[in-house]
Design a protein around this motif. Structure first.
Motif, PDB file in Angstrom:
ATOM      1  N   PHE A 182       0.826  -1.201   0.000  1.00 28.75           N
ATOM      2  CA  PHE A 182       0.000   0.000   0.000  1.00 28.75           C
ATOM      3  C   PHE A 182       0.867   1.260   0.000  1.00 28.75           C
ATOM      4  CE2 PHE A 182      -2.450   3.249   2.404  1.00 28.75           C
ATOM      5  CZ  PHE A 182      -3.532   3.376   1.553  1.00 28.75           C
ATOM      6  N   ALA A 183       2.029   1.182   0.638  1.00 29.43           N
ATOM      7  CA  ALA A 183       2.908   2.348   0.749  1.00 29.43           C
ATOM      8  C   ALA A 183       3.951   2.418  -0.361  1.00 29.43           C
ATOM      9  CB  ALA A 183       3.606   2.330   2.108  1.00 29.43           C
ATOM     10  N   ASP A 191      -1.039  10.935  -0.978  1.00 26.54           N
ATOM     11  CA  ASP A 191      -2.400  11.416  -1.206  1.00 26.54           C
ATOM     12  C   ASP A 191      -3.364  10.833  -0.177  1.00 26.54           C
ATOM     13  OD1 ASP A 191      -1.706  13.000  -3.317  1.00 26.54           O
ATOM     14  OD2 ASP A 191      -2.278  11.553  -4.868  1.00 26.54           O
ATOM     15  N   ASN A 192      -3.185   9.556   0.164  1.00 26.26           N
ATOM     16  CA  ASN A 192      -4.033   8.937   1.182  1.00 26.26           C
ATOM     17  C   ASN A 192      -3.834   9.617   2.538  1.00 26.26           C
ATOM     18  OD1 ASN A 192      -5.615   6.221   0.459  1.00 26.26           O
ATOM     19  ND2 ASN A 192      -3.827   6.352  -0.860  1.00 26.26           N
ATOM     20  N   ARG A 198      -6.931  15.742   6.227  1.00 24.19           N
ATOM     21  CA  ARG A 198      -7.979  16.706   5.909  1.00 24.19           C
ATOM     22  C   ARG A 198      -9.320  16.315   6.519  1.00 24.19           C
ATOM     23  NH1 ARG A 198      -7.908  15.977   0.946  1.00 24.19           N
ATOM     24  NH2 ARG A 198      -9.907  14.939   0.589  1.00 24.19           N
ATOM     25  N   THR A 199      -9.591  15.022   6.643  1.00 26.58           N
ATOM     26  CA  THR A 199     -10.936  14.579   7.008  1.00 26.58           C
ATOM     27  C   THR A 199     -11.097  14.117   8.461  1.00 26.58           C
ATOM     28  OG1 THR A 199     -10.459  12.342   6.189  1.00 26.58           O
ATOM     29  CG2 THR A 199     -11.460  13.893   4.631  1.00 26.58           C
ATOM     30  N   LEU A 200     -10.013  13.752   9.127  1.00 30.82           N
ATOM     31  CA  LEU A 200     -10.182  13.229  10.489  1.00 30.82           C
ATOM     32  C   LEU A 200     -10.349  14.339  11.527  1.00 30.82           C
ATOM     33  CD1 LEU A 200      -7.779  10.148  10.682  1.00 30.82           C
ATOM     34  CD2 LEU A 200     -10.230  10.237  10.203  1.00 30.82           C
ATOM     35  N   GLY A 201      -9.888  15.534  11.219  1.00 32.34           N
ATOM     36  CA  GLY A 201     -10.137  16.652  12.124  1.00 32.34           C
ATOM     37  C   GLY A 201      -9.433  16.551  13.457  1.00 32.34           C
TER      38      GLY A 201
END
Length: 233
Positions: A182-183, A191-192, A198-201
């Motif tokens: 995966f890495a 990008d992951n 950005r989304t976990l806050g």
């Protein structure tokens, strides 16, 4: 003194590697530490009773020293869900009992205390309660360990949503590469990670690469270079 509950996106997401790594990092800075794993499946018989490798890793990085039975009061031999392992052993798990055990330990004067869960956030404790309820009852902020593999974006976001929906605070997250393939594509991997940030806050406490399994199990200090301590409760 800072105290956290550590959960993961899945079983084998890297919770103990990150937890022991954070404890080791705190120790390297001269801080006192305590690592607790109240429930552990997949334990091995020893002359001293059942012992779990993850709990032993946390115990070894707890300073001042602490007895194993305080770190891991419920150890079960089969590597299955805790409520099923407890049922097979004729034991009862409930939040009241776990809170009674952990509450005095959490009042100890240690700079960093980590309580590591079992599996993911929604792991059942019994027919009525979930292990997540421990973080809520003890009012512990949560550190989420994301097992970095295909599908981790969905797993991480759903877990973060569940943590917040239950009323807990997500204090930070750390990535742990569980699938080396995966890495392998550096740009795609970046990008992951950017999507997670950005989304976990919540702050990222680091990303631990895929370490040699023996090295990671015996020397979680290898993760120190990739981690940063959370900033207060």
């Amino acid at each position: 003194m800072t105290r956290y509950f550590v959960t993961g996106t899945d079983t084998d997401a890297g919770k103990t590697l990150v937890s022991a790594g954070l404890l080791a990092l705190a120790r390297s800075r001269g801080l006192t530490t305590l690592g607790l794993k109240p429930i552990a499946s997949g334990s091995l018989p020893t002359p001293d009773g059942l012992r779990n490798d993850d709990a032993l890793a946390l115990q070894a990085r707890s300073v001042p020293p602490v007895a194993y039975d305080l770190v891991n009061p419920f150890a079960f031999e089969p590597a299955i869900a805790p409520h099923l392992a407890a049922r097979q052993a004729g034991a009862e798990l409930d939040l009241a009992g776990l809170c009674a055990h952990l509450s005095p330990l959490l009042r100890e004067q240690r700079d960093l205390i980590l309580v590591e869960g079992a599996g993911g956030w929604r792991v059942p404790l019994n027919e009525r309660e979930e292990l997540a309820g421990l973080a809520l009852a003890l009012e512990l902020p949560v550190i989420l360990v994301v097992g970095l593999k295909l599908g981790c974006l969905n797993h991480a976001r759903l877990t973060a949503e569940a943590i917040r929906a239950d009323g807990a605070r997500l204090a930070g997250w750390a990535g742990s590469v569980v699938d080396a393939a995966f890495a392998r594509d550096a740009a795609l991997f970046a990008d992951n990670l950017a999507t997670l940030e950005r989304t976990l806050g919540a702050p990222c406490l680091g990303v631990v690469p895929r370490l040699n399994r023996v090295k990671a199990a015996r020397r979680p200090e290898a993760a120190i270079a990739y981690l940063e301590l959370p900033h207060g409760n």
